[in-house]
Scaffold this motif. Structure first.
Motif, PDB file in Angstrom:
ATOM      1  N   ILE A 110      39.559  49.953  44.059  1.00 26.27           N
ATOM      2  CA  ILE A 110      38.561  50.550  43.177  1.00 26.27           C
ATOM      3  C   ILE A 110      38.542  49.853  41.810  1.00 26.27           C
ATOM      4  CG2 ILE A 110      38.758  52.792  44.306  1.00 26.27           C
ATOM      5  CD1 ILE A 110      40.344  53.755  41.881  1.00 26.27           C
ATOM      6  N   PHE A 111      39.546  49.015  41.546  1.00 31.06           N
ATOM      7  CA  PHE A 111      39.608  48.293  40.290  1.00 31.06           C
ATOM      8  C   PHE A 111      39.279  46.806  40.448  1.00 31.06           C
ATOM      9  CE2 PHE A 111      42.787  51.731  39.979  1.00 31.06           C
ATOM     10  CZ  PHE A 111      42.202  52.469  38.959  1.00 31.06           C
ATOM     11  N   ILE A 112      39.144  46.334  41.664  1.00 28.78           N
ATOM     12  CA  ILE A 112      38.939  44.909  41.899  1.00 28.78           C
ATOM     13  C   ILE A 112      38.194  44.719  43.211  1.00 28.78           C
ATOM     14  CG2 ILE A 112      41.166  44.615  43.074  1.00 28.78           C
ATOM     15  CD1 ILE A 112      41.380  41.887  41.658  1.00 28.78           C
ATOM     16  N   ALA A 113      37.340  43.696  43.273  1.00 27.09           N
ATOM     17  CA  ALA A 113      36.562  43.459  44.497  1.00 27.09           C
ATOM     18  C   ALA A 113      36.316  41.969  44.681  1.00 27.09           C
ATOM     19  CB  ALA A 113      35.228  44.193  44.437  1.00 27.09           C
ATOM     20  N   LEU A 114      36.250  41.563  45.932  1.00 29.15           N
ATOM     21  CA  LEU A 114      35.837  40.207  46.311  1.00 29.15           C
ATOM     22  C   LEU A 114      34.554  40.353  47.113  1.00 29.15           C
ATOM     23  CD1 LEU A 114      36.374  37.144  46.566  1.00 29.15           C
ATOM     24  CD2 LEU A 114      37.677  37.646  48.652  1.00 29.15           C
ATOM     25  N   GLU A 115      33.441  39.956  46.515  1.00 27.19           N
ATOM     26  CA  GLU A 115      32.134  40.181  47.140  1.00 27.19           C
ATOM     27  C   GLU A 115      31.628  38.981  47.925  1.00 27.19           C
ATOM     28  OE1 GLU A 115      30.159  43.332  44.015  1.00 27.19           O
ATOM     29  OE2 GLU A 115      30.033  41.196  43.552  1.00 27.19           O
ATOM     30  N   GLY A 116      32.103  37.793  47.585  1.00 23.69           N
ATOM     31  CA  GLY A 116      31.618  36.606  48.277  1.00 23.69           C
ATOM     32  C   GLY A 116      32.688  35.552  48.385  1.00 23.69           C
ATOM     33  N   ALA A 117      32.726  34.881  49.517  1.00 22.51           N
ATOM     34  CA  ALA A 117      33.673  33.789  49.733  1.00 22.51           C
ATOM     35  C   ALA A 117      33.030  32.768  50.656  1.00 22.51           C
ATOM     36  CB  ALA A 117      34.973  34.296  50.328  1.00 22.51           C
ATOM     37  N   ILE A 118      33.047  31.496  50.247  1.00 21.57           N
ATOM     38  CA  ILE A 118      32.504  30.395  51.044  1.00 21.57           C
ATOM     39  C   ILE A 118      33.588  29.339  51.149  1.00 21.57           C
ATOM     40  CG2 ILE A 118      30.602  28.755  51.310  1.00 21.57           C
ATOM     41  CD1 ILE A 118      29.027  30.398  49.247  1.00 21.57           C
ATOM     42  N   LEU A 119      33.794  28.791  52.342  1.00 17.31           N
ATOM     43  CA  LEU A 119      34.821  27.775  52.547  1.00 17.31           C
ATOM     44  C   LEU A 119      34.221  26.528  53.175  1.00 17.31           C
ATOM     45  CD1 LEU A 119      36.196  30.785  53.311  1.00 17.31           C
ATOM     46  CD2 LEU A 119      38.223  29.355  53.441  1.00 17.31           C
ATOM     47  N   SER A 120      34.739  25.367  52.785  1.00 18.55           N
ATOM     48  CA  SER A 120      34.308  24.114  53.399  1.00 18.55           C
ATOM     49  C   SER A 120      35.409  23.585  54.309  1.00 18.55           C
ATOM     50  CB  SER A 120      33.972  23.060  52.331  1.00 18.55           C
ATOM     51  OG  SER A 120      35.141  22.372  51.904  1.00 18.55           O
ATOM     52  N   ASP A 121      35.039  22.684  55.192  1.00 15.98           N
ATOM     53  CA  ASP A 121      36.031  22.099  56.103  1.00 15.98           C
ATOM     54  C   ASP A 121      36.856  21.017  55.411  1.00 15.98           C
ATOM     55  OD1 ASP A 121      34.184  20.054  55.869  1.00 15.98           O
ATOM     56  OD2 ASP A 121      33.431  20.244  57.922  1.00 15.98           O
TER      57      ASP A 121
ATOM     58  N   GLY B   8      38.456  22.028  52.478  1.00 14.06           N
ATOM     59  CA  GLY B   8      39.372  22.818  51.675  1.00 14.06           C
ATOM     60  C   GLY B   8      38.791  23.382  50.394  1.00 14.06           C
ATOM     61  N   HIS B   9      37.473  23.304  50.193  1.00 12.81           N
ATOM     62  CA  HIS B   9      36.859  23.918  49.017  1.00 12.81           C
ATOM     63  C   HIS B   9      36.670  25.415  49.253  1.00 12.81           C
ATOM     64  CE1 HIS B   9      35.323  19.681  48.997  1.00 12.81           C
ATOM     65  NE2 HIS B   9      35.751  19.765  47.742  1.00 12.81           N
ATOM     66  N   ILE B  10      36.859  26.196  48.212  1.00 13.03           N
ATOM     67  CA  ILE B  10      36.703  27.649  48.302  1.00 13.03           C
ATOM     68  C   ILE B  10      35.874  28.134  47.118  1.00 13.03           C
ATOM     69  CG2 ILE B  10      37.863  29.887  48.403  1.00 13.03           C
ATOM     70  CD1 ILE B  10      40.377  28.437  49.356  1.00 13.03           C
ATOM     71  N   TYR B  11      34.807  28.889  47.400  1.00 16.14           N
ATOM     72  CA  TYR B  11      34.030  29.557  46.363  1.00 16.14           C
ATOM     73  C   TYR B  11      34.310  31.050  46.462  1.00 16.14           C
ATOM     74  CZ  TYR B  11      30.106  31.968  44.189  1.00 16.14           C
ATOM     75  OH  TYR B  11      29.351  32.826  43.437  1.00 16.14           O
ATOM     76  N   LEU B  12      34.620  31.679  45.319  1.00 13.34           N
ATOM     77  CA  LEU B  12      34.912  33.109  45.262  1.00 13.34           C
ATOM     78  C   LEU B  12      33.998  33.776  44.244  1.00 13.34           C
ATOM     79  CD1 LEU B  12      38.803  32.914  44.947  1.00 13.34           C
ATOM     80  CD2 LEU B  12      37.514  33.319  47.047  1.00 13.34           C
ATOM     81  N   ALA B  13      33.615  35.014  44.505  1.00 13.38           N
ATOM     82  CA  ALA B  13      32.838  35.789  43.547  1.00 13.38           C
ATOM     83  C   ALA B  13      33.154  37.263  43.731  1.00 13.38           C
ATOM     84  CB  ALA B  13      31.345  35.541  43.731  1.00 13.38           C
ATOM     85  N   GLY B  14      33.257  37.973  42.619  1.00 15.22           N
ATOM     86  CA  GLY B  14      33.525  39.401  42.676  1.00 15.22           C
ATOM     87  C   GLY B  14      33.595  39.995  41.289  1.00 15.22           C
ATOM     88  N   TRP B  15      34.338  41.091  41.144  1.00 19.81           N
ATOM     89  CA  TRP B  15      34.481  41.749  39.848  1.00 19.81           C
ATOM     90  C   TRP B  15      35.816  42.460  39.787  1.00 19.81           C
ATOM     91  CZ3 TRP B  15      35.569  46.838  40.294  1.00 19.81           C
ATOM     92  CH2 TRP B  15      35.133  47.496  41.447  1.00 19.81           C
ATOM     93  N   CYS B  16      36.230  42.784  38.575  1.00 24.47           N
ATOM     94  CA  CYS B  16      37.430  43.604  38.414  1.00 24.47           C
ATOM     95  C   CYS B  16      37.424  44.273  37.045  1.00 24.47           C
ATOM     96  CB  CYS B  16      38.702  42.784  38.605  1.00 24.47           C
ATOM     97  SG  CYS B  16      39.230  41.853  37.176  1.00 24.47           S
ATOM     98  N   ASP B  17      38.196  45.336  36.942  1.00 26.94           N
ATOM     99  CA  ASP B  17      38.381  46.035  35.671  1.00 26.94           C
ATOM    100  C   ASP B  17      39.475  45.297  34.910  1.00 26.94           C
ATOM    101  OD1 ASP B  17      38.984  47.733  33.565  1.00 26.94           O
ATOM    102  OD2 ASP B  17      38.560  49.541  34.740  1.00 26.94           O
ATOM    103  N   ARG B  18      39.104  44.584  33.875  1.00 24.35           N
ATOM    104  CA  ARG B  18      40.056  43.715  33.175  1.00 24.35           C
ATOM    105  C   ARG B  18      40.969  44.485  32.231  1.00 24.35           C
ATOM    106  NH1 ARG B  18      36.949  38.651  30.924  1.00 24.35           N
ATOM    107  NH2 ARG B  18      39.093  37.837  30.760  1.00 24.35           N
ATOM    108  N   ARG B  19      40.730  45.766  32.073  1.00 22.94           N
ATOM    109  CA  ARG B  19      41.684  46.588  31.342  1.00 22.94           C
ATOM    110  C   ARG B  19      42.891  46.899  32.226  1.00 22.94           C
ATOM    111  NH1 ARG B  19      37.169  50.977  30.046  1.00 22.94           N
ATOM    112  NH2 ARG B  19      37.053  50.635  32.296  1.00 22.94           N
ATOM    113  N   ILE B  20      42.664  46.843  33.534  1.00 23.67           N
ATOM    114  CA  ILE B  20      43.751  47.050  34.489  1.00 23.67           C
ATOM    115  C   ILE B  20      44.375  45.719  34.859  1.00 23.67           C
ATOM    116  CG2 ILE B  20      44.357  47.988  36.757  1.00 23.67           C
ATOM    117  CD1 ILE B  20      43.448  50.074  34.720  1.00 23.67           C
TER     118      ILE B  20
END
Length: 495
Positions: A49-60, A62-74
């Protein structure tokens, strides 16, 4: 106000710390909680409830794209690890691109710290093993588990991840300059990795020369709808002058059809022409650089595939193509299909971009065109043209690579077009500024008028909007202090 740390309960909930510290040491337990423990969320059943990973893309690769959100007070920082098959790759603390998300802030209640994040990561080639089962861990929390994962080729990964960051590219420029510079570095590495994998092959040749005076270089992307029409307009010049055409095809959809059409054309017009195909989309710079490398001419004429002389006025086009550029870089006047002015030379402008929320500002460059759409038409008289172009300032003049004429030796000496720009945009302005900084002369041939059937009003795909945004930030950083860039106040005068 008095503060009391309940170290007894903390010790009961964390027996491993008691063991580590050798007993219920109040001072050590309190110090650990202040420095680390309040972020560990051990014992909190729903850390998601304080952090989420909404998107992930990987290449063959070894590249990784990440996107999401988090409560940075936590969570004041992010750690990331990914398990692929039976191998876990631990990146430790990462430095993502943080950006404001109103949808998340409205739920979390934190409007001060940007809660959205994006990151591009790379597993070293020697360590990377592809396996379909992938699990993603952020701050030690399993946020995503995929029993079957599709690993994309590098070009597909590049396009999809570029499309994913369009949410930033579409925001006011001043609020995302730092984001563009940060993500641009990572995307630049992916882009160079992609370029390194490309190859070119010759697929057609007619009437090859050992050497010639002029080489017309035309770089195509996917389609070749105007190719035969353009060659027809150039045919008289090509059959009466010591010239050749070099076509470089990027990601061509139907190469066999291209060869068939050019073969049929050469049965009627016996011109010197070669066609090369790239294994992917090398972009504007790399495609034209390759064409320049294989060109046989002393003079290189770079021409977009949608450039034509005005109807019934071929002589001035032939004069431009056949004349010697000397040591200068030459451009020409270009007009829209309706006859209004598109290019009478370019110049670069330094704007003040700002972000009111952070209270920060910086310089951001853009490329403008003298009198675009305003001053005259393609069929105006020489006297009208003379008046219209009087305001062009030679000191800051740049010319569009939609139509260039330059000696091959001079082009090679400067290193060609920069391939630091992803796919396209800003590379010709970059070349012109480097050219002028090295003392090179730039000439706008106002006796030569051409129609440029550039698409107007088309909706740009997300990936295109993104790499234009990234390229602009890179261009701005590279030439921020160039004396050849004018300020916004002067821009209004030049227009």
């Amino acid at each position: 106000m008095k503060q009391k740390f309940d170290y007894k309960t903390y010790a009961k909930d964390h027996p491993d710390l008691v063991t580590y510290f050798g007993g219920e040491n109040e001072e050590l337990l309190r110090d650990h909680y202040i420095r680390h423990g309040h972020q560990e969320l051990r014992g909190v059943p729903e850390a998601q409830i304080f952090i989420a990973l909404e998107g992930a893309i990987l290449s063959d690769a070894g590249h990784i794209y990440l996107a999401g959100w988090c409560d940075r007070r936590i969570f004041s920082e992010l750690t990331f690890s990914v398990r692929i098959g039976y191998v876990t790759y631990d990146f430790g603390v990462i430095s993502p691109c943080w950006y404001h998300r109103e949808d998340v802030s409205g739920v979390l209640g934190d409007y001060d710290k940007p809660s959205g994040y994006m990151a591009l990561l790379k597993i070293p080639d020697d360590d990377f093993l592809v396996s379909p089962s992938v699990s993603f861990f952020v701050n030690g929390v399993l946020l995503r588990e995929e029993p079957v994962t599709r690993f994309l080729s590098v070009d597909k990964f590049l396009n999809e991840s570029l499309g994913a960051v369009a949410t930033l590219a579409d925001r006011p420029a001043g609020t995302t300059v730092e984001h563009a510079l940060q993500l641009g570095t990572a995307f630049g590495e992916v882009w160079q990795s992609f370029l390194d994998r490309l190859s070119f092959v010759q697929i057609y040749e007619n009437k090859r020369k050992k050497e010639c005076r002029q080489s017309i270089i035309i770089t195509l992307y996917r389609n070749f709808d105007m190719m035969i029409v353009q060659l027809s307009e150039l045919a008289d010049f090509l059959t009466t002058h010591d010239a050749e055409v070099v076509i470089v095809g990027n990601d061509i959809v139907a190469p066999d059809e291209l060869v068939a059409k050019v073969t049929a054309f050469c049965q009627i017009h016996d011109i010197s022409i070669r066609i090369f195909l790239c294994s992917g989309n090398s972009g504007f710079s790399a495609g034209n650089n390759y064409g320049a490398n294989v060109a046989l001419g002393e003079t290189l004429i770079f021409m977009n595939p949608d450039i034509f002389p005005p109807e019934g006025d071929a002589k001035q086009a032939v004069d431009f193509l056949s004349s010697d550029p000397g040591d200068a870089l030459h451009g020409a006047l270009m007009y829209y299909g309706d006859g209004t002015l598109m290019h009478s030379g370019m110049y670069s402008v330094r704007d003040l971009a700002f972000d009111a929320k952070s209270g920060e500002s910086c310089s951001l460059l853009r490329v403008e065109h003298f009198g675009k759409g305003l001053s005259h038409r393609v069929d105006d008289s020489a006297e009208v043209l003379k008046t219209a172009i009087a305001g062009i300032e030679q000191e800051v003049l740049l010319v569009s690579a939609a139509l260039w004429k330059v000696s091959k030796s001079k082009f090679e000496a400067i290193g060609g077009l920069s391939t630091d720009y992803i796919f396209a945009y800003y590379e010709d302005a970059d070349f012109c500024l480097r050219w002028r900084e090295l003392g090179g002369e730039i000439v706008l041939d106002t006796t030569s008028r051409w129609i440029h059937m550039e698409g107007v009003g088309k909706v740009m795909p997300p990936a295109v909007r993104s790499f234009m945004w990234l390229n602009r930030a890179f261009y701005s950083q590279r030439f921020e202090n160039s004396p050849l860039v004018v300020n916004t106040s002067k821009d209004l005068h030049l227009l």
